[in-house]
Motif scaffolding. Structure first.
Motif, PDB file in Angstrom:
ATOM      1  N   VAL A  84       0.901  -1.089   0.075  1.00  0.00           N
ATOM      2  CA  VAL A  84      -0.219  -0.049   0.019  1.00  0.00           C
ATOM      3  C   VAL A  84       0.910   1.229   0.030  1.00  0.00           C
ATOM      4  CG1 VAL A  84      -1.717   1.142   1.345  1.00  0.00           C
ATOM      5  CG2 VAL A  84      -1.998  -1.156   1.177  1.00  0.00           C
ATOM      6  N   TYR A  85       1.014   1.826  -1.170  1.00  0.00           N
ATOM      7  CA  TYR A  85       1.920   3.089  -1.198  1.00  0.00           C
ATOM      8  C   TYR A  85       1.181   4.116  -0.733  1.00  0.00           C
ATOM      9  CZ  TYR A  85       4.815   0.060  -4.430  1.00  0.00           C
ATOM     10  OH  TYR A  85       5.534  -0.965  -4.649  1.00  0.00           O
ATOM     11  N   PRO A  86       2.121   5.066  -0.073  1.00  0.00           N
ATOM     12  CA  PRO A  86       1.257   6.198   0.725  1.00  0.00           C
ATOM     13  C   PRO A  86       1.564   7.289  -0.334  1.00  0.00           C
ATOM     14  CG  PRO A  86       3.445   6.039   1.395  1.00  0.00           C
ATOM     15  CD  PRO A  86       3.177   4.827   0.718  1.00  0.00           C
ATOM     16  N   VAL A  87       2.191   7.442  -1.351  1.00  0.00           N
ATOM     17  CA  VAL A  87       2.093   8.360  -2.393  1.00  0.00           C
ATOM     18  C   VAL A  87       1.964   7.686  -3.734  1.00  0.00           C
ATOM     19  CG1 VAL A  87       3.791   9.468  -0.805  1.00  0.00           C
ATOM     20  CG2 VAL A  87       4.712   8.107  -2.724  1.00  0.00           C
ATOM     21  N   PRO A  88       1.479   8.720  -4.746  1.00  0.00           N
ATOM     22  CA  PRO A  88       1.255   8.305  -6.254  1.00  0.00           C
ATOM     23  C   PRO A  88       2.789   7.656  -6.511  1.00  0.00           C
ATOM     24  CG  PRO A  88       0.578  10.619  -5.789  1.00  0.00           C
ATOM     25  CD  PRO A  88       1.194   9.929  -4.494  1.00  0.00           C
ATOM     26  N   ILE A  89       2.530   6.773  -7.307  1.00  0.00           N
ATOM     27  CA  ILE A  89       3.721   6.052  -7.947  1.00  0.00           C
ATOM     28  C   ILE A  89       3.838   6.240  -9.460  1.00  0.00           C
ATOM     29  CG2 ILE A  89       3.885   4.604  -6.185  1.00  0.00           C
ATOM     30  CD1 ILE A  89       2.841   2.211  -8.093  1.00  0.00           C
ATOM     31  N   ARG A  90       4.934   6.128 -10.128  1.00  0.00           N
ATOM     32  CA  ARG A  90       4.894   6.124 -11.655  1.00  0.00           C
ATOM     33  C   ARG A  90       4.236   5.190 -12.508  1.00  0.00           C
ATOM     34  NH1 ARG A  90       9.320   4.601 -15.481  1.00  0.00           N
ATOM     35  NH2 ARG A  90       9.548   5.759 -16.869  1.00  0.00           N
ATOM     36  N   PRO A 186      15.680  -3.661  -4.941  1.00  0.00           N
ATOM     37  CA  PRO A 186      15.872  -2.128  -4.824  1.00  0.00           C
ATOM     38  C   PRO A 186      16.415  -1.485  -5.856  1.00  0.00           C
ATOM     39  CG  PRO A 186      16.072  -3.552  -2.541  1.00  0.00           C
ATOM     40  CD  PRO A 186      16.157  -4.622  -3.715  1.00  0.00           C
ATOM     41  N   THR A 187      17.450  -2.200  -6.437  1.00  0.00           N
ATOM     42  CA  THR A 187      18.213  -1.419  -7.438  1.00  0.00           C
ATOM     43  C   THR A 187      17.019  -1.159  -8.707  1.00  0.00           C
ATOM     44  OG1 THR A 187      19.064  -3.612  -8.002  1.00  0.00           O
ATOM     45  CG2 THR A 187      20.401  -2.079  -6.995  1.00  0.00           C
ATOM     46  N   ASN A 188      16.300  -2.062  -8.825  1.00  0.00           N
ATOM     47  CA  ASN A 188      15.286  -1.894  -9.840  1.00  0.00           C
ATOM     48  C   ASN A 188      14.138  -0.922  -9.659  1.00  0.00           C
ATOM     49  OD1 ASN A 188      16.888  -3.510 -11.598  1.00  0.00           O
ATOM     50  ND2 ASN A 188      15.782  -5.451 -10.928  1.00  0.00           N
ATOM     51  N   PHE A 189      13.513  -1.263  -8.444  1.00  0.00           N
ATOM     52  CA  PHE A 189      12.378  -0.562  -8.092  1.00  0.00           C
ATOM     53  C   PHE A 189      12.283  -0.543  -6.403  1.00  0.00           C
ATOM     54  CE2 PHE A 189       8.178   0.394  -6.761  1.00  0.00           C
ATOM     55  CZ  PHE A 189       7.485   1.166  -7.406  1.00  0.00           C
ATOM     56  N   ASP A 190      12.528   0.606  -5.848  1.00  0.00           N
ATOM     57  CA  ASP A 190      12.396   0.359  -4.148  1.00  0.00           C
ATOM     58  C   ASP A 190      11.264   1.022  -3.830  1.00  0.00           C
ATOM     59  OD1 ASP A 190      13.087   0.716  -1.777  1.00  0.00           O
ATOM     60  OD2 ASP A 190      14.874   2.212  -1.834  1.00  0.00           O
ATOM     61  N   PRO A 191      10.417  -0.235  -3.160  1.00  0.00           N
ATOM     62  CA  PRO A 191       8.994   0.224  -2.672  1.00  0.00           C
ATOM     63  C   PRO A 191       8.976   1.268  -1.589  1.00  0.00           C
ATOM     64  CG  PRO A 191       9.712  -1.896  -2.071  1.00  0.00           C
ATOM     65  CD  PRO A 191      10.741  -1.519  -3.121  1.00  0.00           C
ATOM     66  N   ALA A 192      10.260   1.439  -0.993  1.00  0.00           N
ATOM     67  CA  ALA A 192      10.438   2.412   0.154  1.00  0.00           C
ATOM     68  C   ALA A 192      10.483   3.950  -0.526  1.00  0.00           C
ATOM     69  CB  ALA A 192      11.267   2.158   1.184  1.00  0.00           C
ATOM     70  N   ASN A 193      11.037   4.017  -1.637  1.00  0.00           N
ATOM     71  CA  ASN A 193      11.274   5.209  -2.251  1.00  0.00           C
ATOM     72  C   ASN A 193      11.126   4.926  -3.913  1.00  0.00           C
ATOM     73  OD1 ASN A 193      12.162   7.929  -2.606  1.00  0.00           O
ATOM     74  ND2 ASN A 193      14.380   7.208  -3.049  1.00  0.00           N
TER      75      ASN A 193
END
Length: 201
Positions: A84-90, A186-193
């Motif tokens: 559940v992402y707290p911010v809009p994602i790409r 995380p090097t491909n897509f970091d869910p924390a950032n």
């Protein structure tokens, strides 16, 4: 460097809604419903998208639909392991997750109460092949996306939300890459950032 892709869905792809049109009327054939039970969900949009068309991390896709639910996408998928992402994602990353069989729930935080958001998050949190994020200025407060499928609803209590998830999450008849993972490095897509949302160009 490759040029950004423009998706001309109206010209290149067929919208399938109980045969033609923009929304199903609940009258899909028995064969269609067996392979894709979502054809009987009132209001669903179904588009036939080709798979595997990747863009680079700095490229944008001019999606015809917002939120998008198929078409060219980033080579890296958004982590879809019940996040559940707290911010809009790409969008370009999220669309790749749909290609792997995930369901992406988006919502307008300006039009939903905290209780409504929590009801949506309970369907996603910790559930594999699910992801959720806010999405700026959608046509309706809530939108559900799987590969080639989208459904707008106004309320988190709408029973069609669970029908959509049941019919389309990991349904091997409705997405191109059965067996593909939802985990990412995380090097491909970091869910924390995660890469930030950008408006469709």
């Amino acid at each position: 460097m490759r040029k950004s892709f423009t998706v001309a869905v109206g010209a290149a792809l067929a919208i399938a809604v109980a045969g033609c049109g923009s929304e199903t009327d609940g009258n899909g054939s028995a064969a269609d419903a067996a392979a894709d039970p979502s054809v009987d969900i009132p209001g669903i949009e179904i588009v036939d998208y080709p798979a595997g068309d990747h863009v680079g991390a700095s490229e944008r896709v001019a999606y015809e639909y917002s939120p998008p639910f198929g078409g060219p996408h980033d080579a890296a998928w958004a982590t879809c392991t019940g996040i559940v992402y707290p911010v809009p994602i790409r969008s370009e990353n999220a669309v790749h997750s749909l290609e792997h069989g995930a369901v992406w729930i988006t919502y307008d935080p300006e039009r939903l109460s905290e209780e409504q958001v929590d009801l949506l998050a309970a369907r996603v949190d910790g559930v594999s092949y699910m992801l959720m994020s806010p999405y700026p200025d959608p046509a309706q407060p809530i939108s559900l996306q799987s590969w080639g499928h989208r459904l707008f609803v106004e309320d988190a209590d709408d029973p069609r939300i669970d029908q959509f998830i049941e019919a389309l999450r990991l349904n091997p008849n409705t997405y191109p890459e059965p067996g593909a993972t939802c985990a990412t490095l995380p090097t491909n897509f970091d869910p924390a950032n995660p890469p930030p949302f950008q408006p469709i160009p």
